[in-house]
Enzyme design. Structure first.
Site, PDB file in Angstrom:
ATOM      1  N   ASN A 150      29.427 -38.531 -14.356  1.00  0.00           N
ATOM      2  CA  ASN A 150      29.976 -37.833 -13.190  1.00  0.00           C
ATOM      3  C   ASN A 150      31.486 -37.767 -13.290  1.00  0.00           C
ATOM      4  O   ASN A 150      32.194 -38.343 -12.468  1.00  0.00           O
ATOM      5  CB  ASN A 150      29.594 -38.562 -11.900  1.00  0.00           C
ATOM      6  CG  ASN A 150      28.097 -38.672 -11.738  1.00  0.00           C
ATOM      7  OD1 ASN A 150      27.439 -37.747 -11.288  1.00  0.00           O
ATOM      8  ND2 ASN A 150      27.547 -39.802 -12.133  1.00  0.00           N
ATOM      9  N   PRO A 151      31.993 -37.077 -14.309  1.00  0.00           N
ATOM     10  CA  PRO A 151      33.437 -37.128 -14.539  1.00  0.00           C
ATOM     11  C   PRO A 151      34.276 -36.437 -13.474  1.00  0.00           C
ATOM     12  O   PRO A 151      35.478 -36.649 -13.419  1.00  0.00           O
ATOM     13  CB  PRO A 151      33.600 -36.409 -15.884  1.00  0.00           C
ATOM     14  CG  PRO A 151      32.404 -35.548 -16.017  1.00  0.00           C
ATOM     15  CD  PRO A 151      31.299 -36.240 -15.301  1.00  0.00           C
ATOM     16  N   LYS A 152      33.638 -35.622 -12.630  1.00  0.00           N
ATOM     17  CA  LYS A 152      34.447 -34.869 -11.679  1.00  0.00           C
ATOM     18  C   LYS A 152      34.172 -35.274 -10.237  1.00  0.00           C
ATOM     19  O   LYS A 152      34.405 -34.517  -9.312  1.00  0.00           O
ATOM     20  CB  LYS A 152      34.136 -33.381 -11.833  1.00  0.00           C
ATOM     21  CG  LYS A 152      34.515 -32.871 -13.200  1.00  0.00           C
ATOM     22  CD  LYS A 152      34.491 -31.371 -13.243  1.00  0.00           C
ATOM     23  CE  LYS A 152      34.593 -30.880 -14.663  1.00  0.00           C
ATOM     24  NZ  LYS A 152      34.578 -29.422 -14.730  1.00  0.00           N
ATOM     25  N   ASN A 153      33.653 -36.457 -10.037  1.00  0.00           N
ATOM     26  CA  ASN A 153      33.341 -36.869  -8.688  1.00  0.00           C
ATOM     27  C   ASN A 153      34.537 -37.567  -8.044  1.00  0.00           C
ATOM     28  O   ASN A 153      35.060 -38.545  -8.584  1.00  0.00           O
ATOM     29  CB  ASN A 153      32.124 -37.805  -8.751  1.00  0.00           C
ATOM     30  CG  ASN A 153      31.842 -38.461  -7.449  1.00  0.00           C
ATOM     31  OD1 ASN A 153      32.532 -39.399  -7.048  1.00  0.00           O
ATOM     32  ND2 ASN A 153      30.839 -37.980  -6.750  1.00  0.00           N
TER      33      ASN A 153
END
Lengths: 360, 459
Positions: free
Chosen positions: B269-272
């Site tokens: 979830n790199p963009k959470n």
């Protein structure tokens, strides 16, 4: 030549088919989503109100709100309102507003006893108010809404603004950035009361977050980004402080050069359908939308159409956010069959017009 | 080579790919009864060799080649790692999912994931990327011949951090002894819910118990565990993150261990937003920023424009005054991709926010020359021009000189021409500015024709 004909001619089929098919499959998609969102949306369970907003407002834009039961939606939304504790309002004074959904187990019938860790979220409060109005919630004595505790919400905003001028979304410690500055401004505008926010401080945050290329980032020093630029400019517009912008021509230049076919969100990124709203609406607020190459933009947005909805990019599966943003993007250019939208509020003009302008 | 061992096949040329593929086929036909099923599956996958993958509207890629197979009998899954050449901006996972014949007998589904390793083929600037997929099989009688004693999970790299942890069979909370005392709290969606979500049983069950724990404000190890479960199901659950921080505090938990937890969730979830905020909160509490730059670099390597990674890095660098090595790092990234606007933005940040040094004439000139050298590599790239303008905003004479010179030598650059037109216009040189605006509208940047014509009409 009308906008719609442009799309139709390029498809090569009989003129009406393409457009009519798009609208019919869109309605089906929205109706399905309004009933049940597929399993992958479980990962957004805590933002359910925003998903509701995308679906309901999209239906409103294509004038198909009769596909849903507005009264039921209004009741469901009011069940997500966090109200001051019935015994001791000071207990949760910073946490009033609307929840993202019933995921913490609150009782459907307005539960006025403060429950541990129950809290509102500023983006959910904003989308709740918007959907209430779209569904025709009637005004009361002190606000445009029938059962909203306006005083509690305005008061909670005071607790959400930090020393930098930016806003947190929830009362507990959490991130703060430009998205929530916008939410605070739009909530205040809809309630007709800006006493909950320090406008000067918010404006200062926006100016500090303006990049060397005159777009805005989420915070000071951060890369200019279509989403945060919209939030900044729309917030300024709603707070009646557009005059604070340091260099509008340079900003317009940044916005327009984001169009590469569709709009990209940042310099040298691939185009994404949602920026047709974020960037497009910002240009609309600044009165420069006529400089957009709409035929080119429209081709891109339509190429993102997928299974009734719209996806972020061509060949990808649709989602409700990109569906809504694409509709808004098309609306700004006058695409037939979609109502005109209010740039700073983000939903249809006829709903927007029901809010008295607090600056008159 | 024994039949139980698998060699790692690594190659960067398509000739080697083909050789390796043939060798693998051979190996698969050997082995125990239980592997025959697997080999049939894989043969049908291998036949997709000749598939051409379509991942972007204007580029056709070469076929994917299989390089390595590992079979986990215990977990009834087969892991296949594929090597392919892809356009760096294409979505490889989506393409693979779409083009591989995954409707295979006994297969319940396929999980795709991208592995970390990435190399750049400088010849034609396509990336080589590995993607993996696991084929899950139903535990039918046929598959039951896979003996559960043998666990042949051999991975391609010694660092198997990308491999999922063994998937434990889910046990409902109601059947867990240690949760006996807790009464689950179901969600009350009212009589007429809208935009219902099709939760699966595991989600509903976990959330019922999560709700119970939060309501009772329990601060225990099991409370910590369940926040982790809730977060994995919905990484955006801001209440779960908030509550987790409260529990960590009450338990005086080991914060470095928490950083490991964050790292593991962050991979998928790199963009959470919540994960990044949580990391920041923990790092601040710990007062230990030593891992953070490396952490952002790993994310930036996966996605060189990850907004959150850059924001986190800015915070870390500014808080600690770690300016010295920043320019070097940025330069490395720009050499890899001169169009990386996030890197340019970081450069501006590093130059201007470093309070230990003034941005004097010298520095501005140095940096401007730096930007021009990169502008020459890709005259159509807007990033260095925005940077140059940002640095020399006040110095109109200098800007004009730069643009004149560049426009003469690189007449196709719309950015130099655009800036030059504006500068001439401000000075009242209408003939020259009109000439340039017309050139832009009709030639250099006809996408923005309306805009150039509009600018020409401004006083």
């Amino acid at each position: 030549m009308s906008e719609g004909q442009g799309a139709q001619a390029s498809s090569g089929s009989t003129p009406v088919d393409h457009h009519a098919h798009l609208m019919t499959s869109l309605q089906k998609y929205l109706k399905n989503m309004s009933n049940v969102l597929p399993r992958p949306y479980a990962g957004q369970d805590s933002n359910r109100l925003t998903l509701l907003y995308f679906v309901v407002s999209a239906l409103d834009l294509v004038d198909k709100l009769d596909l849903v039961d507005r009264k039921q939606i209004i009741d469901w939304i009011y069940a997500q309102q966090v109200l001051p504790d019935s015994e001791d309002p000071s207990k949760n004074t910073a946490r009033c507003g609307f929840r993202g959904g019933p995921f913490l187990g609150n009782d459907f019938n307005e539960d006025r006893k403060c429950v541990h860790h129950d809290q509102s979220h500023i983006a959910m409060t904003y989308t709740a108010l918007a959907v209430l109005k779209i569904c025709g919630d009637t005004p009361s004595a002190d606000s445009p809404f029938s059962r909203v505790n306006k005083k509690a919400i305005i008061n909670s905003l005071k607790h959400l603004q930090g020393p930098s001028g930016s806003f947190n979304p929830t009362a507990g410690e959490s991130e703060n950035d430009m998205r929530f500055v916008y939410c605070a401004a739009v909530i205040s505008y809809m309630l007709g009361d800006f006493s909950g926010i320090n406008i000067d401080s918010a404006v200062e945050y926006i100016l500090k977050s303006t990049s060397y290329d005159y777009g805005m980032g989420q915070g000071p020093g951060q890369e200019s980004h279509g989403g945060s630029t919209y939030c900044a400019v729309a917030a300024l517009s709603l707070m009646n402080r557009l005059d604070a912008l340091p260099n509008v021509p340079a900003l317009v230049d940044w916005l327009l050069t984001r169009q590469v076919s569709g709009f990209q969100g940042r310099v040298n990124k691939p185009p994404d359908s949602c920026y047709s709203f974020w960037i497009g609406a910002t240009l609309d607020i600044l009165g420069k939308y006529d400089l957009v190459e709409f035929d080119l933009l429209k081709s891109f947005i339509l190429s993102c159409s997928s299974m009734g909805g719209f996806a972020k990019m061509p060949t990808m599966p649709p989602d409700v956010l990109h569906t809504y943003m694409s509709l808004c993007g098309l609306s700004l250019g006058g695409y037939p069959g979609i109502k005109p939208i209010h740039g700073a509020l983000g939903f249809s003009r006829d709903v927007a017009d029901q809010f008295p302008n607090p600056w008159k | 080579m024994s039949s139980s061992g698998w060699r790692t096949f690594h190659s960067t040329t398509s000739r080697d790919f083909r050789l390796n593929t043939r060798r693998l086929l051979l190996r698969l036909s050997l082995g125990s009864k239980g592997l025959r099923k697997a080999s049939r599956l894989l043969k049908s996958v291998l036949h997709c060799e000749s598939h051409l993958l379509y991942i972007s509207p204007d580029k056709v890629t070469r076929a994917m080649r299989m390089v390595q197979v590992s079979i986990s009998k215990l977990h009834r899954n087969i892991q296949v790692l594929l090597y392919g050449r892809f356009h760096p901006r294409g979505n490889v996972v989506t393409s693979a999912r779409r083009s591989l014949p995954w409707r295979l007998h006994g297969v319940t589904g396929v999980n795709f994931y991208k592995t970390k390793e990435r190399a750049v083929d400088t010849q034609d600037s396509l990336d080589i990327q590995m993607i993996g997929f696991r084929i899950r099989q139903r535990p039918t009688a046929a598959c039951g011949t896979m003996s559960t004693n043998e666990n042949r999970n051999i991975s391609i790299m010694s660092d198997s951090s990308d491999d999922e942890k063994p998937q434990n069979v889910y046990v409902p909370f109601g059947q867990r002894e240690e949760w006996e005392d807790v009464t689950p709290v179901p969600q009350d969606d009212g009589p007429n819910p809208v935009c219902r979500i099709a939760y699966d049983d595991q989600f509903t069950d976990t959330m019922n118990y999560f709700r119970a724990i939060v309501r009772s404000d329990e601060r225990s190890p099991r409370a910590l565990a369940i926040t982790g479960d809730a977060i994995r199901l919905n990484t955006g659950n801001y209440t779960a993150w908030y509550y987790r921080r409260l529990v960590l505090d009450s338990l005086k938990s080991d914060l470095p261990k928490e950083l490991e937890f964050i790292t593991s969730i962050g991979i998928k979830n790199p963009k959470n937003y919540q994960i990044w905020y949580h990391r920041r909160a923990i790092v601040e509490k710990l007062g230990d920023y030593s891992r953070e730059r490396q952490y952002t670099e790993e994310h930036i390597q996966q996605d060189s424009k990850n907004y959150h990674a850059w924001a986190h890095r800015q915070w870390v660098v500014e808080t600690n005054g770690w300016w010295d090595t920043e320019l070097e790092y940025i330069d490395k990234l720009l050499q890899y991709d001169v169009r990386n606007n996030s890197a340019w933005n970081q450069r501006y940040f590093a130059i201007t926010r470093n309070k230990t040094r003034q941005v004097d004439q010298n520095l501005a000139t140095q940096e401007t020359d730096y930007a021009i050298s990169y502008a020459k590599k890709a005259p159509n790239n807007q990033s260095p021009w925005l940077y140059i303008k940002g640095l020399n905003n006040q110095d109109v004479g200098k800007l004009k000189e730069i643009c004149e010179h560049f426009h003469q030598n690189y007449p196709t650059s719309p950015h130099a021409a655009g800036m030059l037109a504006e500068l001439h216009q401000k000075e009242g040189n209408k003939t020259r500015s009109d000439e340039l605006y017309n050139l832009l509208a009709n030639n250099l940047d006809s996408i923005h024709k309306k805009y150039w014509i509009y600018k020409m009409q401004q006083e």
